[in-house]
Design a protein around this motif. Structure first.
Motif, PDB file in Angstrom:
ATOM      1  N   GLY A  85      62.984  80.895  70.109  1.00 61.29           N
ATOM      2  CA  GLY A  85      61.834  81.673  70.392  1.00 61.29           C
ATOM      3  C   GLY A  85      61.672  83.052  70.451  1.00 61.29           C
ATOM      4  N   SER A  86      60.705  83.744  71.126  1.00 62.69           N
ATOM      5  CA  SER A  86      60.310  84.967  71.066  1.00 62.69           C
ATOM      6  C   SER A  86      60.855  85.298  72.529  1.00 62.69           C
ATOM      7  CB  SER A  86      58.997  85.413  71.021  1.00 62.69           C
ATOM      8  OG  SER A  86      58.080  85.113  71.968  1.00 62.69           O
ATOM      9  N   CYS A  87      61.026  86.222  73.075  1.00 67.49           N
ATOM     10  CA  CYS A  87      61.111  86.777  74.531  1.00 67.49           C
ATOM     11  C   CYS A  87      60.219  86.214  75.473  1.00 67.49           C
ATOM     12  CB  CYS A  87      61.445  88.457  74.645  1.00 67.49           C
ATOM     13  SG  CYS A  87      62.673  88.987  73.704  1.00 67.49           S
ATOM     14  N   GLU A  88      58.995  86.293  74.945  1.00 63.63           N
ATOM     15  CA  GLU A  88      57.916  85.714  75.856  1.00 63.63           C
ATOM     16  C   GLU A  88      58.037  84.471  76.037  1.00 63.63           C
ATOM     17  OE1 GLU A  88      57.159  87.989  73.095  1.00 63.63           O
ATOM     18  OE2 GLU A  88      57.246  89.979  74.658  1.00 63.63           O
ATOM     19  N   ASP A  89      58.583  83.747  74.929  1.00 61.71           N
ATOM     20  CA  ASP A  89      58.904  82.163  75.042  1.00 61.71           C
ATOM     21  C   ASP A  89      59.651  81.722  76.289  1.00 61.71           C
ATOM     22  OD1 ASP A  89      57.292  81.873  73.134  1.00 61.71           O
ATOM     23  OD2 ASP A  89      58.686  81.512  71.555  1.00 61.71           O
ATOM     24  N   PHE A  90      60.425  82.517  76.922  1.00 66.17           N
ATOM     25  CA  PHE A  90      61.339  82.127  78.183  1.00 66.17           C
ATOM     26  C   PHE A  90      61.338  83.160  79.376  1.00 66.17           C
ATOM     27  CE2 PHE A  90      64.129  84.434  75.485  1.00 66.17           C
ATOM     28  CZ  PHE A  90      64.966  85.132  76.404  1.00 66.17           C
ATOM     29  N   LEU A  91      60.784  84.215  79.136  1.00 62.70           N
ATOM     30  CA  LEU A  91      60.761  85.403  80.289  1.00 62.70           C
ATOM     31  C   LEU A  91      59.613  84.937  81.198  1.00 62.70           C
ATOM     32  CD1 LEU A  91      61.701  88.605  78.108  1.00 62.70           C
ATOM     33  CD2 LEU A  91      63.125  86.977  79.848  1.00 62.70           C
ATOM     34  N   ASP A  92      58.541  83.995  80.988  1.00 62.04           N
ATOM     35  CA  ASP A  92      57.487  84.101  81.748  1.00 62.04           C
ATOM     36  C   ASP A  92      57.511  82.414  82.002  1.00 62.04           C
ATOM     37  OD1 ASP A  92      54.987  83.684  83.038  1.00 62.04           O
ATOM     38  OD2 ASP A  92      53.790  84.049  81.298  1.00 62.04           O
ATOM     39  N   GLU A  93      57.261  82.140  83.382  1.00 60.79           N
ATOM     40  CA  GLU A  93      57.519  80.760  83.790  1.00 60.79           C
ATOM     41  C   GLU A  93      56.285  80.066  83.204  1.00 60.79           C
ATOM     42  OE1 GLU A  93      55.698  79.793  87.903  1.00 60.79           O
ATOM     43  OE2 GLU A  93      56.421  81.807  88.130  1.00 60.79           O
ATOM     44  N   THR A  94      55.315  80.451  82.527  1.00 61.59           N
ATOM     45  CA  THR A  94      54.304  79.515  81.864  1.00 61.59           C
ATOM     46  C   THR A  94      54.412  79.782  80.498  1.00 61.59           C
ATOM     47  OG1 THR A  94      52.634  81.413  81.778  1.00 61.59           O
ATOM     48  CG2 THR A  94      52.571  79.996  83.629  1.00 61.59           C
ATOM     49  N   ASN A  95      55.749  79.971  80.056  1.00 63.06           N
ATOM     50  CA  ASN A  95      56.078  80.096  78.671  1.00 63.06           C
ATOM     51  C   ASN A  95      56.255  78.940  77.657  1.00 63.06           C
ATOM     52  OD1 ASN A  95      58.581  79.056  78.789  1.00 63.06           O
ATOM     53  ND2 ASN A  95      59.050  80.843  80.323  1.00 63.06           N
ATOM     54  N   ALA A  96      56.657  79.237  76.420  1.00 68.08           N
ATOM     55  CA  ALA A  96      56.424  77.948  75.689  1.00 68.08           C
ATOM     56  C   ALA A  96      57.729  77.150  75.726  1.00 68.08           C
ATOM     57  CB  ALA A  96      56.791  78.604  74.051  1.00 68.08           C
ATOM     58  N   CYS A  97      58.744  77.710  76.636  1.00 66.98           N
ATOM     59  CA  CYS A  97      59.925  76.961  77.007  1.00 66.98           C
ATOM     60  C   CYS A  97      59.901  76.184  78.159  1.00 66.98           C
ATOM     61  CB  CYS A  97      61.286  77.880  77.017  1.00 66.98           C
ATOM     62  SG  CYS A  97      61.559  78.448  75.247  1.00 66.98           S
ATOM     63  N   ALA A  98      58.611  76.451  78.977  1.00 67.90           N
ATOM     64  CA  ALA A  98      58.674  75.764  80.387  1.00 67.90           C
ATOM     65  C   ALA A  98      58.787  74.173  80.337  1.00 67.90           C
ATOM     66  CB  ALA A  98      57.303  76.137  80.807  1.00 67.90           C
ATOM     67  N   ASN A  99      57.982  73.580  79.181  1.00 61.41           N
ATOM     68  CA  ASN A  99      58.346  72.068  79.261  1.00 61.41           C
ATOM     69  C   ASN A  99      59.513  71.756  78.967  1.00 61.41           C
ATOM     70  OD1 ASN A  99      56.920  69.669  79.151  1.00 61.41           O
ATOM     71  ND2 ASN A  99      57.221  69.636  77.029  1.00 61.41           N
ATOM     72  N   SER A 100      60.314  72.173  78.153  1.00 63.22           N
ATOM     73  CA  SER A 100      61.703  71.789  77.854  1.00 63.22           C
ATOM     74  C   SER A 100      62.558  72.201  79.194  1.00 63.22           C
ATOM     75  CB  SER A 100      62.321  72.511  76.669  1.00 63.22           C
ATOM     76  OG  SER A 100      62.345  73.836  76.674  1.00 63.22           O
ATOM     77  N   TYR A 101      62.262  73.408  79.969  1.00 66.72           N
ATOM     78  CA  TYR A 101      63.071  73.532  81.083  1.00 66.72           C
ATOM     79  C   TYR A 101      62.810  72.590  82.146  1.00 66.72           C
ATOM     80  CZ  TYR A 101      64.163  75.431  85.618  1.00 66.72           C
ATOM     81  OH  TYR A 101      64.496  75.473  86.869  1.00 66.72           O
ATOM     82  N   ASP A 102      61.404  72.090  82.141  1.00 66.98           N
ATOM     83  CA  ASP A 102      61.200  71.187  83.128  1.00 66.98           C
ATOM     84  C   ASP A 102      61.561  69.620  83.163  1.00 66.98           C
ATOM     85  OD1 ASP A 102      59.529  73.138  84.663  1.00 66.98           O
ATOM     86  OD2 ASP A 102      57.573  72.291  83.652  1.00 66.98           O
ATOM     87  N   MET A 103      62.009  69.214  81.772  1.00 64.85           N
ATOM     88  CA  MET A 103      62.333  68.219  81.328  1.00 64.85           C
ATOM     89  C   MET A 103      63.906  68.259  81.675  1.00 64.85           C
ATOM     90  SD  MET A 103      60.650  67.300  77.409  1.00 64.85           S
ATOM     91  CE  MET A 103      62.176  67.055  77.087  1.00 64.85           C
ATOM     92  N   TRP A 104      64.570  69.341  81.634  1.00 69.66           N
ATOM     93  CA  TRP A 104      66.160  69.329  81.933  1.00 69.66           C
ATOM     94  C   TRP A 104      66.116  69.412  83.506  1.00 69.66           C
ATOM     95  CZ3 TRP A 104      68.844  74.703  82.775  1.00 69.66           C
ATOM     96  CH2 TRP A 104      70.193  74.397  82.848  1.00 69.66           C
TER      97      TRP A 104
END
Length: 112
Positions: A85-104
């Motif tokens: 992803g882009s930097c914004e995908d994981f630097l903000d808690e409402t980012n594109a990676c939040a769902n995968s983080y929440d699952m983990w």
């Protein structure tokens, strides 16, 4: 909550929620190259490159714990998201990676 889980939860929370933290990383999901790529991604997004070894060590521990408790798929999904992803995908808690983080986080038993 046991000590390894507390450590992992702290690391993940800092990495995910503190876009201005001086944390660098050296990899990611399954193998050492992935962990290095994960950490390099953080560095490319402005985090302190002097912390690369610390990051690699922490994420290797996180990976090992995820494998121990049967959460390696969730760990891999999150790490892959950050790497690709882009930097914004994981630097903000409402980012594109939040769902995968929440699952983990749910898999390892982390609760906010």
């Amino acid at each position: 909550m046991n000590a390894p889980l507390n450590l992992i939860c702290t690391i993940v929370t800092v990495a995910l929620l503190s876009g201005f933290a001086n944390i660098g990383c050296d990899g990611g999901l399954g193998g050492d190259d992935d962990i290095r790529a994960f950490c390099q991604k953080h560095i490319s997004c402005g985090w302190n490159p002097d912390t690369i070894d610390w990051c690699v060590d922490q994420w290797e521990d996180a990976r090992d714990y995820a494998e121990e408790v049967g959460c390696q798929d969730e760990f891999n999904y999150y790490t892959s998201c950050v790497i690709s992803g882009s930097c914004e995908d994981f630097l903000d808690e409402t980012n594109a990676c939040a769902n995968s983080y929440d699952m983990w986080a749910a898999c390892i038993g982390k609760t906010d």
